[in-house]
Enzyme design. Sequence first.
Site, PDB file in Angstrom:
ATOM      1  N   ASP A  18       1.171 -10.088   7.139  1.00 13.50           N
ATOM      2  CA  ASP A  18       2.303  -9.418   7.768  1.00 13.50           C
ATOM      3  C   ASP A  18       3.592 -10.008   7.213  1.00 13.50           C
ATOM      4  O   ASP A  18       3.879 -11.191   7.400  1.00 13.50           O
ATOM      5  CB  ASP A  18       2.218  -9.619   9.287  1.00 13.50           C
ATOM      6  CG  ASP A  18       3.370  -8.945  10.019  1.00 13.50           C
ATOM      7  OD1 ASP A  18       4.344  -8.526   9.355  1.00 13.50           O
ATOM      8  OD2 ASP A  18       3.283  -8.836  11.252  1.00 13.50           O
TER       9      ASP A  18
ATOM     10  N   ALA B 171       0.833  -1.217   0.000  1.00 12.62           N
ATOM     11  CA  ALA B 171       0.000   0.000   0.000  1.00 12.62           C
ATOM     12  C   ALA B 171       0.867   1.266   0.000  1.00 12.62           C
ATOM     13  O   ALA B 171       1.919   1.271   0.635  1.00 12.62           O
ATOM     14  CB  ALA B 171      -0.916  -0.002   1.225  1.00 12.62           C
TER      15      ALA B 171
ATOM     16  N   ASP C 290       9.407  -2.843   0.406  1.00 14.84           N
ATOM     17  CA  ASP C 290       9.374  -1.399   0.665  1.00 14.84           C
ATOM     18  C   ASP C 290       9.116  -1.274   2.164  1.00 14.84           C
ATOM     19  O   ASP C 290       7.977  -1.171   2.599  1.00 14.84           O
ATOM     20  CB  ASP C 290       8.255  -0.776  -0.178  1.00 14.84           C
ATOM     21  CG  ASP C 290       8.218   0.736  -0.048  1.00 14.84           C
ATOM     22  OD1 ASP C 290       9.141   1.306   0.557  1.00 14.84           O
ATOM     23  OD2 ASP C 290       7.249   1.344  -0.540  1.00 14.84           O
TER      24      ASP C 290
ATOM     25  N   ASP D 239      -0.184  -6.458   2.148  1.00 13.03           N
ATOM     26  CA  ASP D 239      -0.087  -5.361   3.105  1.00 13.03           C
ATOM     27  C   ASP D 239      -0.747  -5.804   4.402  1.00 13.03           C
ATOM     28  O   ASP D 239      -1.653  -6.638   4.396  1.00 13.03           O
ATOM     29  CB  ASP D 239      -0.748  -4.092   2.576  1.00 13.03           C
ATOM     30  CG  ASP D 239      -0.219  -2.852   3.297  1.00 13.03           C
ATOM     31  OD1 ASP D 239       0.786  -2.296   2.826  1.00 13.03           O
ATOM     32  OD2 ASP D 239      -0.787  -2.472   4.336  1.00 13.03           O
TER      33      ASP D 239
ATOM     34  N   CYS E  91      12.305   4.934   2.517  1.00 14.22           N
ATOM     35  CA  CYS E  91      12.360   6.366   2.200  1.00 14.22           C
ATOM     36  C   CYS E  91      13.054   7.087   3.352  1.00 14.22           C
ATOM     37  O   CYS E  91      12.629   8.142   3.787  1.00 14.22           O
ATOM     38  CB  CYS E  91      10.983   6.935   1.887  1.00 14.22           C
ATOM     39  SG  CYS E  91       9.722   6.562   3.090  1.00 14.22           S
TER      40      CYS E  91
END
Lengths: 164, 506
Positions: free
Chosen positions: B374, B286, B392, B311, B445
């Site tokens: 998970d 997501a 990610d 997700d 990120c």
Amino acid sequence: MALLNILHHPDPRLRTVAEPVTIFDAALQQFAEDMLETMYAAPGIGLAATQVNVHKKVIVIDVSEEKDTPYVFVNPTLALFGEKIAGEEGCLSVPDYFDSVLRSERVKVSAVNTQGEAFTMEAEGLLSICIQHECDHLAGRLFVDYLSTLKRNRITKKLRQAGA
Amino acid sequence: MPSTKPSTNIRAQVVHGLQQITEQGRTLDWLLEHRSNWCETPLQRELLYGCARHYDALAATIDTYLKKPFKPKDQDIYALMIVGAYQLIFMKTPSYAAINETVNAARVLSKPWAKGLVNAVLRQIDRSIQTDELVTSGIEWAALCHPTWLSQKIQTQYPQRWQAVLLANNSRAPMTLRINTPRCSIAAYCAMLDAAGMRYQTTSLDETVTLDQPLPAEDLPGWGEGYVSVQDLGTQFAAHLLCQHLAEQSTTAVASEPGVPSDGTAAGISENPKSEPLRILDACTAPGGKLFHLHERLLAKGTVHEIVAVDAIQKRLDATETIGKRLQHFNSPENADSSGNDLVGNIAKNSDLTKVGSAQTMLTISPLQLICGDASQDTLTAGGEFDAILLDAPCSGSGTLRRHPDMRLLMQPEQLTAHTELQAAMLRNLWQQLKPGGTLLYVTCSIFAEENDAVIEQFMAENSTACGLSCALPHGEATHLGWQILPSLNGPDGLYFCALYKTTQQ
Ligand SMILES: [Zn+2]
């Protein structure tokens, strides 16, 4: 001075009918001052004792721009005059919700002050609306009671989620 | 009864919003969801986001004019001065209007006593702007806009580039578009932008452009048709890196020399001699930007693939599915538009691989599967092993400060390491589900090594089957084990990539 906690709809305690005040002492004076402080901080123009979970007939109001004209009404009774006119209302117990409600144009209040001295007052405009709104609280009524069931349910549901 | 209807005074609402952030620890996202009337208009949004971005520096400026700090109950007046100062410094409102409107808002907040004070402080700030005494464009101001621990940390980790990072954090993120090339060609989409009078710049990726002027996504041409997505440029390298490594995998598999990166080109994938689809796992999918991009890249190359997207939160998966439907990645085949050369590809959601073709290209409909689970739990066995995995990973988001101006006010030092155990657990677990010879791409990120190289280093120390693959991108620089993009003016967000190859021998 102390800020009081304001109950939020749909808290059942907001439905309690207030008792008349019978003892006019320093504690009553202090309570009225705390209510005013709570109202100014909210920020609000009117507050009923019911909203701070004290079930006595006390309301405080100040609709002035400069916040320098506070009124305290103890054991108020109302006589309503004139046409019913629509005005937009909100309520500190129904946060962030506003809707149009029909109220009597003018009102005559008979009440006593915190010393127990009787007085009467006539009001119109915002002050009249506010007095009627706050006196409703003392009777366990909320402004959303005047709205359609559909609207009221939607507000109740939204606030219940926000409180959860 | 309340004083006024909240929507009647924009500044008062911005004040309430700022107080929710600074006193209640709420995020801007929370405000958008729960108090949307506080950030409804462009002006409200500009004030709220701008004040959050510059909060600490504005506060420091205001403090120099205050004789004593405000009482807790009068913090609304302090927040109001922040709003007024922001407007004076960063918006084109004439000074007298900015000051008057702010002073009047004190009355709406039921604090008429504060009008004189607000007026005096704002006039002094205005004077210091006029005399150039107050400089708000340089690195000193940018540093003031970060909590000290954070600016020091950035400085320590990037002694050469810390100033550029702080300045980029203070800038507004550009609006970058990803063209859904299987549905709309790059040329066709750029023509639509031209026709709409929207100016844009090309980027280092073919299918990606940056708009000169951000605008609401729904106003983009072809938005409803699913021709385009809004996605940061940096995050778009994830799909490209995975495609590149998948291509290398297929060519090295033919050469049966695992571990040696070949010069295999992307075209190598489609020449994959096996008709078995490539199985890919997107472990934290997501809102699906990287997933749909990867899918679009593979479709464009004609690669037979299936992607299992996982997700942990069902609500976010639902939102992902909504986005995928807009992009027409979940549509049923009968709606497929196979008439054009460029406008192709609608994807069956079921697991049957169906082939549709046109005279020019052979197209494959590939399934995307969304699963709630998970990634750190071994119960996540989505039916066998994968050729590639995209992780990610959840992280501090320290590379996206410019996109989330409230983060600098809310972030605590310990948050930089709060996710490292989860990151390691996800790596360990997902590694079991990667085929020997497959690639796992680890992405965060974050700009801090704690969440990047350090996590990978620890993982590689425990896993003899993991070996690092080189990444090289048009932005950023190589780190010890991976690749780091730092946020830059009009460029991508801060991102970290590390590709890990699973060797066949123990
Ligand atoms: Zn009320």
